[in-house]
Scaffold this active site. Structure first.
Site, PDB file in Angstrom:
ATOM      1  N   CYS A   1       0.768  -1.240   0.632  1.00  0.00           N
ATOM      2  CA  CYS A   1      -0.108   0.159   0.224  1.00  0.00           C
ATOM      3  C   CYS A   1       0.594   1.591  -0.071  1.00  0.00           C
ATOM      4  CB  CYS A   1      -1.048  -0.289   1.284  1.00  0.00           C
ATOM      5  SG  CYS A   1      -0.673  -0.463   2.342  1.00  0.00           S
TER       6      CYS A   1
HETATM    7  N1  NAP Z   1      -4.190  -4.178   4.790  1.00  0.00           N
HETATM    8  C1  NAP Z   1      -4.116  -3.196   4.119  1.00  0.00           C
HETATM    9  O1  NAP Z   1      -3.778  -2.342   3.923  1.00  0.00           O
HETATM   10  C2  NAP Z   1      -2.898  -4.618   3.161  1.00  0.00           C
HETATM   11  C3  NAP Z   1      -2.146  -3.575   2.115  1.00  0.00           C
HETATM   12  C4  NAP Z   1      -1.720  -4.258   0.669  1.00  0.00           C
HETATM   13  C5  NAP Z   1      -1.523  -5.430   1.096  1.00  0.00           C
HETATM   14  N2  NAP Z   1      -1.781  -6.567   2.636  1.00  0.00           N
HETATM   15  C6  NAP Z   1      -1.219  -7.473   2.399  1.00  0.00           C
HETATM   16  O2  NAP Z   1      -1.685  -8.428   1.690  1.00  0.00           O
HETATM   17  C7  NAP Z   1      -1.927  -9.736   2.989  1.00  0.00           C
HETATM   18  C8  NAP Z   1      -3.363  -9.562   3.724  1.00  0.00           C
HETATM   19  O3  NAP Z   1      -3.639  -8.103   4.409  1.00  0.00           O
HETATM   20  P1  NAP Z   1      -4.632  -7.956   5.390  1.00  0.00           P
HETATM   21  O4  NAP Z   1      -4.833  -6.786   5.891  1.00  0.00           O
HETATM   22  O5  NAP Z   1      -5.978  -8.613   5.227  1.00  0.00           O
HETATM   23  O6  NAP Z   1      -4.237  -8.990   6.517  1.00  0.00           O
HETATM   24  P2  NAP Z   1      -4.610 -10.214   7.722  1.00  0.00           P
HETATM   25  O7  NAP Z   1      -6.228  -9.211   8.220  1.00  0.00           O
HETATM   26  O8  NAP Z   1      -3.718 -10.273   8.643  1.00  0.00           O
HETATM   27  O9  NAP Z   1      -5.913 -11.659   7.550  1.00  0.00           O
HETATM   28  C9  NAP Z   1      -4.837 -12.424   6.780  1.00  0.00           C
HETATM   29  C10 NAP Z   1      -5.546 -13.299   6.856  1.00  0.00           C
HETATM   30  O10 NAP Z   1      -4.691 -14.880   6.265  1.00  0.00           O
HETATM   31  C11 NAP Z   1      -5.281 -15.294   7.706  1.00  0.00           C
HETATM   32  N3  NAP Z   1      -4.216 -16.584   7.796  1.00  0.00           N
HETATM   33  C12 NAP Z   1      -2.766 -16.561   8.478  1.00  0.00           C
HETATM   34  N4  NAP Z   1      -2.512 -17.679   8.276  1.00  0.00           N
HETATM   35  C13 NAP Z   1      -3.078 -17.790   7.182  1.00  0.00           C
HETATM   36  C14 NAP Z   1      -1.901 -19.462   7.154  1.00  0.00           C
HETATM   37  N5  NAP Z   1      -1.890 -20.584   7.596  1.00  0.00           N
HETATM   38  N6  NAP Z   1      -3.444 -20.734   6.083  1.00  0.00           N
HETATM   39  C15 NAP Z   1      -4.474 -19.760   5.968  1.00  0.00           C
HETATM   40  N7  NAP Z   1      -4.787 -18.670   5.677  1.00  0.00           N
HETATM   41  C16 NAP Z   1      -3.710 -18.400   6.693  1.00  0.00           C
HETATM   42  C17 NAP Z   1      -5.423 -14.933   8.031  1.00  0.00           C
HETATM   43  O11 NAP Z   1      -6.787 -15.846   8.874  1.00  0.00           O
HETATM   44  P3  NAP Z   1      -8.263 -16.166   9.743  1.00  0.00           P
HETATM   45  O12 NAP Z   1      -8.600 -15.584   9.400  1.00  0.00           O
HETATM   46  O13 NAP Z   1      -8.042 -17.114  10.129  1.00  0.00           O
HETATM   47  O14 NAP Z   1      -6.991 -15.816  11.308  1.00  0.00           O
HETATM   48  C18 NAP Z   1      -6.545 -13.926   7.640  1.00  0.00           C
HETATM   49  O15 NAP Z   1      -8.113 -14.394   7.090  1.00  0.00           O
HETATM   50  C19 NAP Z   1      -0.735  -8.979   4.160  1.00  0.00           C
HETATM   51  O16 NAP Z   1      -0.267 -10.123   3.159  1.00  0.00           O
HETATM   52  C20 NAP Z   1      -0.300  -8.173   4.334  1.00  0.00           C
HETATM   53  O17 NAP Z   1       0.444  -7.585   3.732  1.00  0.00           O
HETATM   54  C21 NAP Z   1      -2.515  -5.424   3.281  1.00  0.00           C
END
Ligand code: NAP
Length: 281
Positions: free
Chosen positions: A96
């Site tokens: 982001c």
């Molecule tokens: N947030 C932002 O603004 C943003 C922007 C750009 C990129 N990103 C990237 O996009 C990705 C997702 O971001 P997010 O903000 O949605 O993260 P998040 O809120 O931490 O969600 C991560 C998800 O991954 C799941 N997960 C974790 N470990 C797992 C495993 N071993 N097997 C299967 N599922 C698993 C979690 O499941 P549970 O629900 O079971 O915990 C959760 O649903 C990250 O890599 C982040 O760096 C985020």
């Protein structure tokens, strides 16, 4: 409907593309098997964004488990790499903060209009940028009505920003990057300071660079975006103040849309030959 552990074969039987919205280090466990089964992958994590596995290891504190594939991953910033995305099987969706910074600087670094060795990026993000993990700093009572810097010039997005800016500039870049936590749910605003080369018209360069882009809106000289202009949209809005030898660029995106899911859908549209704005306006 029941939930169970993702099975690549089961997914491949019904999906042409998979979006991996997993923490970094987890995404690279899923991508290889999906790709081997012929499924295209758009990875929202950082796992395939950094070309050099040693740099990845230094900033993400774990050796890369799929290093050979790094050179095949396409960096999914449509405004710069649209043609490569169109033929990609693995797209590394940008971070982001990098999306906002790179879009703000690309028109100038690609033509040497600013000093590439001295770039200051003052960045602010809403709390959803950190995902849903529970940490004390991100609790409502801690973040609400507060404003603070964190990971000062030590954020894991720095190597990604540097890698892309250096590629655009054709040489090493000097970047100071200071992220701040805004007590908002979503949105990023970055104020970027550069030194311009004499006689360059930054406003004109910026407008020309993004003239045909569907999701970048360049403000008239002296007007600047605010976070409210872009939240819940896939737009990156940019304003430039171009006076004397210094210039200030201010850019805003929604970290969850143009900074993540919206950009991922934009990439899918390009990969499958759909209209680029499908589902995004
Ligand atoms: N947030 C932002 O603004 C943003 C922007 C750009 C990129 N990103 C990237 O996009 C990705 C997702 O971001 P997010 O903000 O949605 O993260 P998040 O809120 O931490 O969600 C991560 C998800 O991954 C799941 N997960 C974790 N470990 C797992 C495993 N071993 N097997 C299967 N599922 C698993 C979690 O499941 P549970 O629900 O079971 O915990 C959760 O649903 C990250 O890599 C982040 O760096 C985020």
């Amino acid at each position: 409907m029941s939930c169970h552990k993702a099975q690549p074969r089961e997914i491949a039987a019904s999906c042409a593309v998979v979006f991996l919205a997993l923490p970094h280090t987890v995404a690279m466990e899923y991508a290889p098997s999906l790709l081997k089964l012929g499924v295209k992958v758009i990875d929202l994590s950082a796992d395939y964004r950094i070309n050099d596995p040693a740099v990845y290891e230094r900033h993400y504190q774990i050796p890369h488990k799929d290093a050979a594939r790094l050179k095949h991953a396409v960096y999914g910033l449509p405004e710069l790499y649209r043609a490569d995305i169109a033929s990609a099987t693995l797209v590394a969706n940008p971070g982001c903060y990098p999306t906002c910074a790179i879009l703000a600087l690309a028109p100038f670094l690609s033509c040497g209009a600013v000093d590439r060795t001295h770039i200051i990026i003052d960045a602010k993000s809403g709390i959803s940028g950190a995902g849903k993990k529970i940490t004390r700093d991100l609790l409502f009572g801690e973040a609400h009505e507060d404003f603070r810097a964190y990971k000062v010039n030590a954020h894991q997005h720095i190597p990604e920003i540097v890698q892309v800016l250096a590629r655009l500039a054709g040489g090493d870049v000097g970047v100071t990057f200071v992220p701040h936590l805004l007590p908002l749910n979503r949105g990023i605003l970055e104020t970027i300071y550069v030194t311009k080369q004499k006689g360059t018209d930054l406003q004109g360069l910026m407008s020309a660079f993004y003239k045909t882009e569907p999701f970048v809106r360049v403000r008239p000289q002296g007007e600047f975006p605010r976070i409210k202009d872009v939240v819940y949209t896939n737009y990156c809005d940019i304003g430039v103040r171009d006076e004397g030898t210094r210039a200030i660029i201010i850019a805003a995106i929604d970290n969850l849309r143009k900074g993540a899911s919206g950009q991922a859908v934009q990439n899918m549209n390009i990969m499958f030959g759909f209209p680029e704005h499908l589902g995004l306006r």
